[in-house]
Write an enzyme that holds these catalytic residues in place. Structure first.
Site, short mmCIF file in Angstrom:
data_model
loop_
_atom_site.label_atom_id
_atom_site.label_comp_id
_atom_site.label_asym_id
_atom_site.label_seq_id
_atom_site.Cartn_x
_atom_site.Cartn_y
_atom_site.Cartn_z
N ASP A 213 -6.62 1.53 -4.07
CA ASP A 213 -6.57 0.89 -2.77
C ASP A 213 -5.18 0.25 -2.65
O ASP A 213 -4.46 0.13 -3.65
CB ASP A 213 -7.68 -0.16 -2.68
CG ASP A 213 -7.62 -0.95 -1.39
OD1 ASP A 213 -7.64 -0.32 -0.32
OD2 ASP A 213 -7.54 -2.18 -1.46
N ASP B 281 -3.98 -2.72 0.11
CA ASP B 281 -3.99 -4.15 0.41
C ASP B 281 -4.99 -4.89 -0.48
O ASP B 281 -6.16 -4.51 -0.55
CB ASP B 281 -4.39 -4.38 1.87
CG ASP B 281 -3.44 -3.71 2.85
OD1 ASP B 281 -2.71 -4.41 3.55
OD2 ASP B 281 -3.45 -2.46 2.91
N ASP C 55 -10.33 -3.56 -4.65
CA ASP C 55 -10.58 -5.01 -4.64
C ASP C 55 -11.78 -5.42 -3.80
O ASP C 55 -12.07 -6.61 -3.71
CB ASP C 55 -9.34 -5.75 -4.11
CG ASP C 55 -9.11 -5.52 -2.63
OD1 ASP C 55 -9.10 -4.34 -2.21
OD2 ASP C 55 -8.96 -6.50 -1.89
#
Length: 236
Positions: free
Chosen positions: A13, A15, A180
């Site tokens: 991922d 961001d 995240d």
């Protein structure tokens, strides 16, 4: 040095995993709020809004400032207008405060040097994704960059992740994902991909409750987490 990892490819991922982009997302959101005559968002409000794509980010921001997006064709058109304006504002200033997390570039280069193919799978729109990755000097490290808009589906649907793996030439059973949020975890599990979650990103739920195969607190711990996943597979 990274050696003998049990995976051919790792998809990240963006961001909240490789980069801290909240400062610039908040900057663009508050510029949009200025244009709409609304109060600014506080920086601490923004992280929990990130992860499901720009439309949901804008929708959550509007709700937080007292102008939620309602139902009906007019409100759908309003959301599209606000979304398009937000993306334009963000693309104009994507790197005022955005920085890679500590160890991000070192990790990517170490994995690359070890022969691991790398990809990005994010719900950030494709244009800003490519722009930010290139501006940070990371674009040459990835075999695939998949952002929102290339296909209709977004994480937690597995298809964007599977598209990244297809372009990387890596089978799901030989791949791992690092993210995240629970959207990353759910997409990976649905795709049959092992998943490591960082605990310092933008998860809307406690990271320990997201169901990742491994939970880490530093990007430098990714190789050890991947090695541990390999050992678990051997014993299964």
């Amino acid at each position: 040095m990274v050696t003998d990892l049990p995976f051919d490819g790792v998809v990240f991922d963006l961001d909240g995993t490789l980069i801290d982009s909240v400062p610039d997302l908040a900057l663009a959101l508050n510029a949009l709020m200025d244009e709409e005559g609304l109060a600014h968002l506080r920086p601490d409000q923004v992280p929990a809004m990130v992860g499901q794509g720009a439309r949901i980010l804008v929708s959550k921001a509007m709700a937080a400032t007292g102008r939620p997006i309602g139902a009906g064709a007019d409100e759908t058109a309003r959301l599209e207008r606000l979304h398009d304006r937000f993306v334009a504002l963000y693309e104009a200033k994507p790197l005022v405060g955005t920085r890679p997390y500590d160890g991000a570039e070192d990790l990517l280069r170490a994995l690359r040097d070890a022969g691991i193919r790398l990809g990005i799978c994010t719900n950030k729109p494709q244009g800003p994704t490519e722009g930010v990755v290139k501006a940070l000097g990371l674009d040459g490290l990835f075999d695939a960059v998949i952002g929102a808009g290339l296909i209709p589906e977004r994480k937690p649907h597995p298809r964007p992740l599977l598209l990244a793996l297809e372009r990387m030439g890596v089978a799901p059973g030989r791949a791992a994902m690092v993210g995240d949020t629970p959207y990353d975890v759910d997409a990976a599990h649905a795709a049959g991909v092992a998943v490591v979650m960082v605990d310092f990103g933008y998860s809307p739920v406690p990271p320990a409750e997201a169901g990742a195969d491994r939970l880490i607190s530093r990007l430098a711990d990714v190789p050890a987490a991947l090695a541990a996943l390999g050992e678990t597979r051997k014993r299964a």
